[in-house]
Design an enzyme around this catalytic site. Structure first.
Site, PDB file in Angstrom:
ATOM      1  N   SER A 135      52.530  76.063  25.806  1.00 41.89           N
ATOM      2  CA  SER A 135      53.024  75.223  24.723  1.00 41.89           C
ATOM      3  C   SER A 135      51.814  74.798  23.885  1.00 41.89           C
ATOM      4  O   SER A 135      50.969  75.626  23.549  1.00 41.89           O
ATOM      5  CB  SER A 135      53.776  74.017  25.299  1.00 41.89           C
ATOM      6  OG  SER A 135      54.257  73.182  24.283  1.00 41.89           O
ATOM      7  N   TYR A 149      55.558  74.913  13.465  1.00 43.10           N
ATOM      8  CA  TYR A 149      54.934  75.178  14.763  1.00 43.10           C
ATOM      9  C   TYR A 149      55.319  74.096  15.768  1.00 43.10           C
ATOM     10  O   TYR A 149      55.710  74.395  16.901  1.00 43.10           O
ATOM     11  CB  TYR A 149      53.420  75.230  14.582  1.00 43.10           C
ATOM     12  CG  TYR A 149      52.641  75.643  15.809  1.00 43.10           C
ATOM     13  CD1 TYR A 149      52.676  76.956  16.266  1.00 43.10           C
ATOM     14  CD2 TYR A 149      51.838  74.733  16.497  1.00 43.10           C
ATOM     15  CE1 TYR A 149      51.949  77.348  17.382  1.00 43.10           C
ATOM     16  CE2 TYR A 149      51.107  75.115  17.605  1.00 43.10           C
ATOM     17  CZ  TYR A 149      51.164  76.422  18.046  1.00 43.10           C
ATOM     18  OH  TYR A 149      50.433  76.802  19.148  1.00 43.10           O
ATOM     19  N   LYS A 153      57.398  74.248  19.370  1.00 44.35           N
ATOM     20  CA  LYS A 153      56.799  73.801  20.623  1.00 44.35           C
ATOM     21  C   LYS A 153      57.567  72.627  21.224  1.00 44.35           C
ATOM     22  O   LYS A 153      57.700  72.529  22.453  1.00 44.35           O
ATOM     23  CB  LYS A 153      55.331  73.428  20.406  1.00 44.35           C
ATOM     24  CG  LYS A 153      54.446  74.614  20.031  1.00 44.35           C
ATOM     25  CD  LYS A 153      54.454  75.703  21.098  1.00 44.35           C
ATOM     26  CE  LYS A 153      53.457  76.799  20.812  1.00 44.35           C
ATOM     27  NZ  LYS A 153      53.463  77.866  21.845  1.00 44.35           N
TER      28      LYS A 153
END
Length: 280
Positions: A135, A149, A153
């Site tokens: 992660s 992004y 995650k």
């Protein structure tokens, strides 16, 4: 079972994936190293009788299924899956096109989902296995320029945390790894794509941010080889951690997030606690 395990590593053509594959091989394990170009993967890692390089585009479920079949055909099992493949579509939310935002989710969220979906039946049949998903501290803390992004995650965090109790009865463990800034290839032009500057209100901040991030490439303080060795060490434990803060900056991010959540819970504790139905 012997101490020799079979690892399947995604994104093993460069960067952290190469280091993980090398560390696992050095520890005496067998490795199925995957990437879009298996010849490049094999060249990056080096020759070994315990290495199988396999084509895998993580956004393609059929590729994921084929890679798992190849792993089992060659080594008979999969003990450790490392969801490592990734990229970075950076930019202010309004300047990221819908296609760019969706492409980020496809790679860094649905990519691990695809590979895990393919590998999980093998581990369930074995009644053993470890699923490691790389992660990021961006999965704990959002920040400007990282909306796509961080969304992917944060999704990975919730998915893996929920998957853990589902598969635990079958002897399968999960581990989320949240690296801080490591000197990998994430910020190189091959892995990072910056949204085109299209809105004047963001222009100055975009220029400043892109300049700063490009300057950071190759200057990150974390050593990916040390992280790879740490992951091999943790994978050998009977009970690997559900989360691993990778790097001193990641530890600080964990602490900051925990403290911020406590502060937010306490800020409106009385109001938050007064919302029950009045049944009198």
């Amino acid at each position: 079972m012997s101490d020799k395990k079979v690892w399947l590593v995604t994104g093993a053509g460069r960067g952290l994936g190469v280091d993980i594959a090398k560390a696992a091989l050095a520890a005496g394990h067998a490795v199925v190293a995957t990437g879009r170009n298996p010849e490049k993967v094999a060249a990056a890692i080096g020759e070994s009788d315990d290495l199988l390089a396999v084509k895998l585009d993580v956004t393609d479920p059929a590729d994921a299924a084929s890679a798992v079949v190849a792993a089992v055909d060659r080594f008979g099992r999969i003990d450790v899956l490392v969801n490592n493949a990734g990229n970075f579509n950076a930019g202010f939310f309004e300047e990221l096109s819908p296609e760019e935002f969706r492409a980020q989710i496809e790679t860094t969220f649905f990519g691990p989902v695809n590979v895990t979906r393919a590998a999980l039946p093998v581990m369930r049949a074995q009644r053993s296995g470890l699923m490691i998903t790389i992660s990021s501290t961006a999965g704990l803390e959002g920040g400007e320029f990282t909306s796509a992004y961080a969304a992917s995650k944060f999704g990975v965090e919730g998915w893996m945390e929920s998957l853990a109790p589902e598969v635990a009865p079958f002897g399968i463990r999960t581990m989320l790894v949240e690296p801080g800034f490591f000197r990998t290839e994430l910020l190189t032009p091959e892995s990072t794509k910056y949204a085109a500057s299209s809105i004047e209100d963001y222009a100055e901040r975009t220029e400043q941010t892109v300049t700063a991030w490009k300057a950071m490439n190759g200057q990150q303080g974390g050593d990916p080889a040390k992280l790879a060795d740490a992951l091999v060490q943790l994978a050998g434990q009977e009970e690997p951690p559900l989360r691993f803060a990778a790097g001193a900056d990641a530890v600080a991010a964990f602490e900051r997030r925990a403290n911020n959540l406590l502060a937010q819970a306490n800020a409106y504790r009385d109001l938050s606690s007064s919302l029950a139905l009045d049944l009198n």
